[in-house]
Design a protein around this motif. Structure first.
Motif, PDB file in Angstrom:
ATOM      1  N   VAL A 189       0.835  -1.195   0.000  1.00  0.00           N
ATOM      2  CA  VAL A 189       0.000   0.000   0.000  1.00  0.00           C
ATOM      3  C   VAL A 189       0.874   1.250   0.000  1.00  0.00           C
ATOM      4  O   VAL A 189       0.623   2.208  -0.748  1.00  0.00           O
ATOM      5  CB  VAL A 189      -0.964  -0.002   1.213  1.00  0.00           C
ATOM      6  CG1 VAL A 189      -1.647   1.334   1.383  1.00  0.00           C
ATOM      7  CG2 VAL A 189      -1.988  -1.116   1.064  1.00  0.00           C
ATOM      8  N   GLU A 190       1.910   1.239   0.816  1.00  0.00           N
ATOM      9  CA  GLU A 190       2.829   2.378   0.870  1.00  0.00           C
ATOM     10  C   GLU A 190       3.518   2.592  -0.475  1.00  0.00           C
ATOM     11  O   GLU A 190       3.695   3.726  -0.923  1.00  0.00           O
ATOM     12  CB  GLU A 190       3.873   2.124   1.966  1.00  0.00           C
ATOM     13  CG  GLU A 190       4.592   3.356   2.433  1.00  0.00           C
ATOM     14  CD  GLU A 190       5.467   3.045   3.633  1.00  0.00           C
ATOM     15  OE1 GLU A 190       6.654   3.409   3.581  1.00  0.00           O
ATOM     16  OE2 GLU A 190       4.965   2.444   4.605  1.00  0.00           O
ATOM     17  N   PHE A 249       2.307   1.749  -3.465  1.00  0.00           N
ATOM     18  CA  PHE A 249       1.320   2.306  -4.400  1.00  0.00           C
ATOM     19  C   PHE A 249       1.068   3.789  -4.137  1.00  0.00           C
ATOM     20  O   PHE A 249       0.934   4.589  -5.064  1.00  0.00           O
ATOM     21  CB  PHE A 249       0.003   1.523  -4.340  1.00  0.00           C
ATOM     22  CG  PHE A 249       0.034   0.212  -5.065  1.00  0.00           C
ATOM     23  CD1 PHE A 249       0.671   0.083  -6.292  1.00  0.00           C
ATOM     24  CD2 PHE A 249      -0.554  -0.907  -4.512  1.00  0.00           C
ATOM     25  CE1 PHE A 249       0.696  -1.136  -6.973  1.00  0.00           C
ATOM     26  CE2 PHE A 249      -0.537  -2.131  -5.184  1.00  0.00           C
ATOM     27  CZ  PHE A 249       0.094  -2.237  -6.412  1.00  0.00           C
ATOM     28  N   GLU A 250       1.005   4.168  -2.869  1.00  0.00           N
ATOM     29  CA  GLU A 250       0.829   5.581  -2.524  1.00  0.00           C
ATOM     30  C   GLU A 250       2.016   6.410  -2.994  1.00  0.00           C
ATOM     31  O   GLU A 250       1.855   7.528  -3.481  1.00  0.00           O
ATOM     32  CB  GLU A 250       0.608   5.745  -1.028  1.00  0.00           C
ATOM     33  CG  GLU A 250      -0.734   5.237  -0.553  1.00  0.00           C
ATOM     34  CD  GLU A 250      -0.870   5.246   0.963  1.00  0.00           C
ATOM     35  OE1 GLU A 250       0.118   5.551   1.669  1.00  0.00           O
ATOM     36  OE2 GLU A 250      -1.965   4.941   1.455  1.00  0.00           O
ATOM     37  N   ALA A 308       1.702   6.719  -6.780  1.00  0.00           N
ATOM     38  CA  ALA A 308       0.618   7.654  -7.107  1.00  0.00           C
ATOM     39  C   ALA A 308       1.028   9.093  -6.837  1.00  0.00           C
ATOM     40  O   ALA A 308       0.696  10.010  -7.600  1.00  0.00           O
ATOM     41  CB  ALA A 308      -0.642   7.294  -6.310  1.00  0.00           C
ATOM     42  N   GLY A 309       1.784   9.311  -5.745  1.00  0.00           N
ATOM     43  CA  GLY A 309       2.268  10.654  -5.435  1.00  0.00           C
ATOM     44  C   GLY A 309       3.256  11.169  -6.476  1.00  0.00           C
ATOM     45  O   GLY A 309       3.279  12.359  -6.787  1.00  0.00           O
TER      46      GLY A 309
END
Length: 128
Positions: free
Chosen positions: A117-118, A120-121, A124-125
């Motif tokens: 999840v980290e 992917f974040e 995305a950032g």
């Protein structure tokens, strides 16, 4: 060399277990289990050496301690699940061994999800 000692222990364990299988199958399983534990305990020092090298490299690279801890958890879950499944399969319960392997895989995915999840974040950032 330790591998000769480990191989000798494994061969003696296998030989004793095969001899006892026809006479007393319960005892044969216990001998095999004990031999597996002895082999596993023989390589514990190697695990600690590997973990210390990985920790040192991670510190030099600036990788977060949580990621290294996660890596160690994943490795431990994998080895414990595989070792347990092998012992269970040796006892003749291959269906249960498959379930232990599946449980280990699911636990690895579950433990790894926060990092995924980290990641992917982070991606995305960077894209926005």
């Amino acid at each position: 060399m330790d591998i000769f000692r480990i191989a000798a222990i494994a061969l003696v364990t296998a030989f004793c277990s095969l001899l006892l299988r026809d006479i007393k199958s319960d005892l044969a399983m216990l001998v095999a289990f004990a031999g597996g534990i002895i082999v596993l305990l023989s390589v514990v020092d190697y695990f600690s050496g590997i973990f210390s090298v990985i920790s040192d490299v991670a510190k030099k690279a600036g990788i977060a301690t949580s990621v290294v801890t996660l890596l160690f958890k994943v490795i431990a879950i994998g080895y414990i699940a595989e070792f347990s499944a092998s012992l269970i399969e040796d006892a003749g319960l291959s269906s249960l061994a498959d379930k232990v392997t599946l449980a280990g895989k699911l636990m690895i995915v579950s433990v790894s999800l926060p990092v995924v999840v980290e990641l992917f974040e982070f991606i995305a950032g960077m894209l926005s």
